[in-house]
Motif scaffolding. Structure first.
Motif, PDB file in Angstrom:
ATOM      1  N   CYS A  95       0.850  -1.187   0.000  1.00 20.12           N
ATOM      2  CA  CYS A  95       0.000   0.000   0.000  1.00 20.12           C
ATOM      3  C   CYS A  95       0.888   1.240   0.000  1.00 20.12           C
ATOM      4  O   CYS A  95       1.834   1.343   0.775  1.00 20.12           O
ATOM      5  CB  CYS A  95      -0.896  -0.005   1.230  1.00 20.12           C
ATOM      6  SG  CYS A  95      -1.921   1.473   1.381  1.00 20.12           S
ATOM      7  N   PHE A 126      -6.233  -1.956  -3.964  1.00 17.58           N
ATOM      8  CA  PHE A 126      -6.984  -1.390  -5.082  1.00 17.58           C
ATOM      9  C   PHE A 126      -6.055  -0.468  -5.863  1.00 17.58           C
ATOM     10  O   PHE A 126      -5.156   0.125  -5.296  1.00 17.58           O
ATOM     11  CB  PHE A 126      -8.158  -0.530  -4.600  1.00 17.58           C
ATOM     12  CG  PHE A 126      -9.080  -1.213  -3.654  1.00 17.58           C
ATOM     13  CD1 PHE A 126     -10.039  -2.084  -4.109  1.00 17.58           C
ATOM     14  CD2 PHE A 126      -9.000  -0.964  -2.299  1.00 17.58           C
ATOM     15  CE1 PHE A 126     -10.893  -2.708  -3.227  1.00 17.58           C
ATOM     16  CE2 PHE A 126      -9.849  -1.585  -1.415  1.00 17.58           C
ATOM     17  CZ  PHE A 126     -10.799  -2.456  -1.876  1.00 17.58           C
ATOM     18  N   THR A 127      -6.297  -0.335  -7.152  1.00 20.63           N
ATOM     19  CA  THR A 127      -5.676   0.720  -7.943  1.00 20.63           C
ATOM     20  C   THR A 127      -6.752   1.766  -8.138  1.00 20.63           C
ATOM     21  O   THR A 127      -7.769   1.505  -8.793  1.00 20.63           O
ATOM     22  CB  THR A 127      -5.184   0.180  -9.291  1.00 20.63           C
ATOM     23  OG1 THR A 127      -4.267  -0.877  -9.035  1.00 20.63           O
ATOM     24  CG2 THR A 127      -4.475   1.265 -10.081  1.00 20.63           C
ATOM     25  N   LYS A 128      -6.563   2.932  -7.551  1.00 21.50           N
ATOM     26  CA  LYS A 128      -7.632   3.933  -7.467  1.00 21.50           C
ATOM     27  C   LYS A 128      -7.145   5.265  -8.015  1.00 21.50           C
ATOM     28  O   LYS A 128      -6.007   5.660  -7.787  1.00 21.50           O
ATOM     29  CB  LYS A 128      -8.028   4.091  -5.997  1.00 21.50           C
ATOM     30  CG  LYS A 128      -9.227   4.925  -5.750  1.00 21.50           C
ATOM     31  CD  LYS A 128     -10.420   4.056  -5.457  1.00 21.50           C
ATOM     32  CE  LYS A 128     -11.563   4.921  -4.981  1.00 21.50           C
ATOM     33  NZ  LYS A 128     -12.544   5.096  -6.027  1.00 21.50           N
ATOM     34  N   LYS A 129      -8.030   5.955  -8.735  1.00 22.76           N
ATOM     35  CA  LYS A 129      -7.732   7.294  -9.234  1.00 22.76           C
ATOM     36  C   LYS A 129      -8.280   8.329  -8.261  1.00 22.76           C
ATOM     37  O   LYS A 129      -9.389   8.182  -7.742  1.00 22.76           O
ATOM     38  CB  LYS A 129      -8.390   7.535 -10.598  1.00 22.76           C
ATOM     39  CG  LYS A 129      -7.720   6.851 -11.731  1.00 22.76           C
ATOM     40  CD  LYS A 129      -8.217   7.342 -13.082  1.00 22.76           C
ATOM     41  CE  LYS A 129      -9.700   7.331 -13.229  1.00 22.76           C
ATOM     42  NZ  LYS A 129     -10.168   7.689 -14.563  1.00 22.76           N
ATOM     43  N   PHE A 130      -7.491   9.384  -8.030  1.00 20.92           N
ATOM     44  CA  PHE A 130      -7.899  10.497  -7.181  1.00 20.92           C
ATOM     45  C   PHE A 130      -7.597  11.798  -7.907  1.00 20.92           C
ATOM     46  O   PHE A 130      -6.636  11.875  -8.669  1.00 20.92           O
ATOM     47  CB  PHE A 130      -7.117  10.505  -5.855  1.00 20.92           C
ATOM     48  CG  PHE A 130      -7.408   9.343  -4.961  1.00 20.92           C
ATOM     49  CD1 PHE A 130      -8.514   9.343  -4.142  1.00 20.92           C
ATOM     50  CD2 PHE A 130      -6.565   8.257  -4.934  1.00 20.92           C
ATOM     51  CE1 PHE A 130      -8.782   8.279  -3.309  1.00 20.92           C
ATOM     52  CE2 PHE A 130      -6.813   7.189  -4.108  1.00 20.92           C
ATOM     53  CZ  PHE A 130      -7.930   7.199  -3.292  1.00 20.92           C
ATOM     54  N   TRP A 135      -4.874  14.558 -11.828  1.00 21.11           N
ATOM     55  CA  TRP A 135      -5.374  13.230 -11.489  1.00 21.11           C
ATOM     56  C   TRP A 135      -4.181  12.326 -11.221  1.00 21.11           C
ATOM     57  O   TRP A 135      -3.210  12.332 -11.971  1.00 21.11           O
ATOM     58  CB  TRP A 135      -6.200  12.646 -12.628  1.00 21.11           C
ATOM     59  CG  TRP A 135      -7.568  13.235 -12.729  1.00 21.11           C
ATOM     60  CD1 TRP A 135      -7.944  14.290 -13.491  1.00 21.11           C
ATOM     61  CD2 TRP A 135      -8.731  12.803 -12.031  1.00 21.11           C
ATOM     62  NE1 TRP A 135      -9.277  14.546 -13.320  1.00 21.11           N
ATOM     63  CE2 TRP A 135      -9.788  13.641 -12.430  1.00 21.11           C
ATOM     64  CE3 TRP A 135      -8.990  11.785 -11.124  1.00 21.11           C
ATOM     65  CZ2 TRP A 135     -11.078  13.505 -11.945  1.00 21.11           C
ATOM     66  CZ3 TRP A 135     -10.282  11.636 -10.637  1.00 21.11           C
ATOM     67  CH2 TRP A 135     -11.306  12.485 -11.039  1.00 21.11           C
ATOM     68  N   THR A 180      -2.919   8.168  -9.768  1.00 16.06           N
ATOM     69  CA  THR A 180      -3.320   6.789  -9.474  1.00 16.06           C
ATOM     70  C   THR A 180      -2.472   6.291  -8.329  1.00 16.06           C
ATOM     71  O   THR A 180      -1.255   6.451  -8.324  1.00 16.06           O
ATOM     72  CB  THR A 180      -3.073   5.852 -10.659  1.00 16.06           C
ATOM     73  OG1 THR A 180      -2.494   6.530 -11.727  1.00 16.06           O
ATOM     74  CG2 THR A 180      -4.300   5.161 -11.092  1.00 16.06           C
ATOM     75  N   THR A 182      -1.906   2.836  -5.582  1.00 14.78           N
ATOM     76  CA  THR A 182      -2.211   1.467  -5.186  1.00 14.78           C
ATOM     77  C   THR A 182      -2.357   1.489  -3.676  1.00 14.78           C
ATOM     78  O   THR A 182      -1.374   1.641  -2.958  1.00 14.78           O
ATOM     79  CB  THR A 182      -1.085   0.509  -5.607  1.00 14.78           C
ATOM     80  OG1 THR A 182      -0.889   0.639  -7.010  1.00 14.78           O
ATOM     81  CG2 THR A 182      -1.450  -0.926  -5.276  1.00 14.78           C
ATOM     82  N   LEU A 236      -7.509   3.654   2.118  1.00 10.23           N
ATOM     83  CA  LEU A 236      -8.673   4.400   1.644  1.00 10.23           C
ATOM     84  C   LEU A 236      -9.383   5.084   2.802  1.00 10.23           C
ATOM     85  O   LEU A 236      -9.787   6.248   2.698  1.00 10.23           O
ATOM     86  CB  LEU A 236      -9.611   3.455   0.901  1.00 10.23           C
ATOM     87  CG  LEU A 236     -10.761   4.073   0.130  1.00 10.23           C
ATOM     88  CD1 LEU A 236     -10.247   5.022  -0.929  1.00 10.23           C
ATOM     89  CD2 LEU A 236     -11.580   2.984  -0.516  1.00 10.23           C
ATOM     90  N   ASN A 286      -9.919   9.123   3.512  1.00 11.01           N
ATOM     91  CA  ASN A 286     -11.223   9.691   3.855  1.00 11.01           C
ATOM     92  C   ASN A 286     -11.172  10.474   5.159  1.00 11.01           C
ATOM     93  O   ASN A 286     -11.860  11.474   5.310  1.00 11.01           O
ATOM     94  CB  ASN A 286     -12.274   8.590   3.959  1.00 11.01           C
ATOM     95  CG  ASN A 286     -12.722   8.090   2.613  1.00 11.01           C
ATOM     96  OD1 ASN A 286     -12.599   8.779   1.610  1.00 11.01           O
ATOM     97  ND2 ASN A 286     -13.228   6.880   2.585  1.00 11.01           N
TER      98      ASN A 286
END
Length: 85
Positions: free
Chosen positions: A5, A34-38, A46, A48, A50, A56, A60
């Motif tokens: 992570c 997860f592979t997540k875009k922010f 933008w 990406t 992992t 996550l 938040n």
């Protein structure tokens, strides 16, 4: 890319297999990644990442900018992939 992570630094752990036989074997407990875009508002770009489920929740709770700065300070985050649109 290894299964680590980028926010929390969590990686796979090794533990014992629970079985009803006499043979002792080890098993690998992988991280929930997860592979997540922010969208990084401070940089207007933008990215990406992992991240794990715990990462996550950290984003938040603290916000993306604070989580990225903390991860970079601890050495978990070495590179950030930016997306060109």
């Amino acid at each position: 890319m290894s299964k680590i992570c980028q926010i929390t630094g969590k990686k796979a752990m090794v533990g014992n297999n629970v079985s009803h036989s006499k043979r002792r074997t080890k098993r690998k407990f992988n991280v929930n990644l997860f592979t997540k875009k922010f969208f990084w508002v401070e940089e207007q770009v933008w990215i990406t990442l992992t991240i794990s489920a715990a990462g996550l929740r950290t984003i938040n709770k603290k916000g993306l900018d604070a989580a990225i700065k903390e991860a970079a300070q601890k050495g978990y985050l070495t590179e950030i992939k930016t997306l060109a649109y």
